[in-house]
Design a protein around this motif. Sequence first.
Motif, mmCIF file in Angstrom:
data_model
loop_
_atom_site.group_PDB
_atom_site.id
_atom_site.type_symbol
_atom_site.label_atom_id
_atom_site.label_comp_id
_atom_site.label_asym_id
_atom_site.label_seq_id
_atom_site.Cartn_x
_atom_site.Cartn_y
_atom_site.Cartn_z
ATOM 1 N N LEU A 165 72.237 72.013 30.018
ATOM 2 C CA LEU A 165 71.918 70.766 29.332
ATOM 3 C C LEU A 165 73.159 69.904 29.192
ATOM 4 N N SER A 166 74.295 70.528 28.940
ATOM 5 C CA SER A 166 75.558 69.789 28.854
ATOM 6 C C SER A 166 75.899 69.128 30.183
ATOM 7 N N ALA A 167 75.707 69.861 31.273
ATOM 8 C CA ALA A 167 75.995 69.302 32.600
ATOM 9 C C ALA A 167 75.073 68.122 32.907
ATOM 10 N N LEU A 168 73.790 68.282 32.622
ATOM 11 C CA LEU A 168 72.826 67.209 32.857
ATOM 12 C C LEU A 168 73.133 65.989 31.984
ATOM 13 N N TRP A 172 74.259 62.258 33.234
ATOM 14 C CA TRP A 172 73.526 61.075 32.786
ATOM 15 C C TRP A 172 74.492 60.064 32.154
ATOM 16 N N GLY A 173 75.409 60.531 31.348
ATOM 17 C CA GLY A 173 76.383 59.633 30.719
ATOM 18 C C GLY A 173 77.217 58.890 31.738
ATOM 19 N N CYS A 174 77.627 59.580 32.800
ATOM 20 C CA CYS A 174 78.408 58.932 33.876
ATOM 21 C C CYS A 174 77.592 57.850 34.565
ATOM 22 N N VAL A 175 76.384 58.177 34.963
ATOM 23 C CA VAL A 175 75.550 57.235 35.708
ATOM 24 C C VAL A 175 75.145 56.050 34.833
ATOM 25 N N ALA A 176 74.632 56.328 33.655
ATOM 26 C CA ALA A 176 74.143 55.254 32.786
ATOM 27 C C ALA A 176 75.276 54.330 32.347
ATOM 28 N N THR A 177 76.415 54.889 32.000
ATOM 29 C CA THR A 177 77.531 54.067 31.544
ATOM 30 C C THR A 177 78.153 53.291 32.696
ATOM 31 N N GLY A 178 78.243 53.905 33.878
ATOM 32 C CA GLY A 178 78.731 53.183 35.050
ATOM 33 C C GLY A 178 77.832 52.014 35.394
ATOM 34 N N LEU A 179 76.515 52.220 35.326
ATOM 35 C CA LEU A 179 75.559 51.144 35.587
ATOM 36 C C LEU A 179 75.665 50.053 34.525
#
Length: 192
Positions: A165-168, A172-179
Amino acid sequence: MGFIEDINSGVMDRMLVAPAWRGAFNLGAVAQAVISVVIQTILVVLLALALGADYTHGIGGIAILILVAALLAAAFASLSNGIGVLARPLYSRGIGHLMAERPNFAAALAFYLLYAAGLMAFVVLRQPAGEWKAAAAWGAAFGFMAYMTYDLTNLATLRGWPLGLSALDTAWGCVATGLAATIGKLVADKAG
């Protein structure tokens, strides 16, 4: 969140026997979000006009602004519903015993406002005009640091916190924040 609350409270289970297209339930939630955002956008435009704002592209530019706001609202509402439906079982299995029955919306709103302000201050506004790729990369790094801090703290302090869950969550934090940083940079460049 209403869509997820309907699932949690059993409303969606009762609707499965209704003679209705199942996608209509999601479409209704998305339409509600779009209508809400369009009304808010119109109110902001009217307030800006009342305070002396000048829209150089006139009524056509305002119409495009409202259309873009509606499309973004539809996209993010659909994404939110999809993620909620897909992620709910993962979170319930991994940390269901820790989850509140109802989210604390005031805390969630405070988090997202502070997170967006931090992203703008530390990433988006520090990039030169036109450098949306740099904003995307630094935004992803910002998301990695923020989400990984949260997840590593949970791994260190909570018994049974799931590593997967931490990895997922961090991905998600990387993708959503980058977007979000990319969109913020493109909007900031247009506005500035």
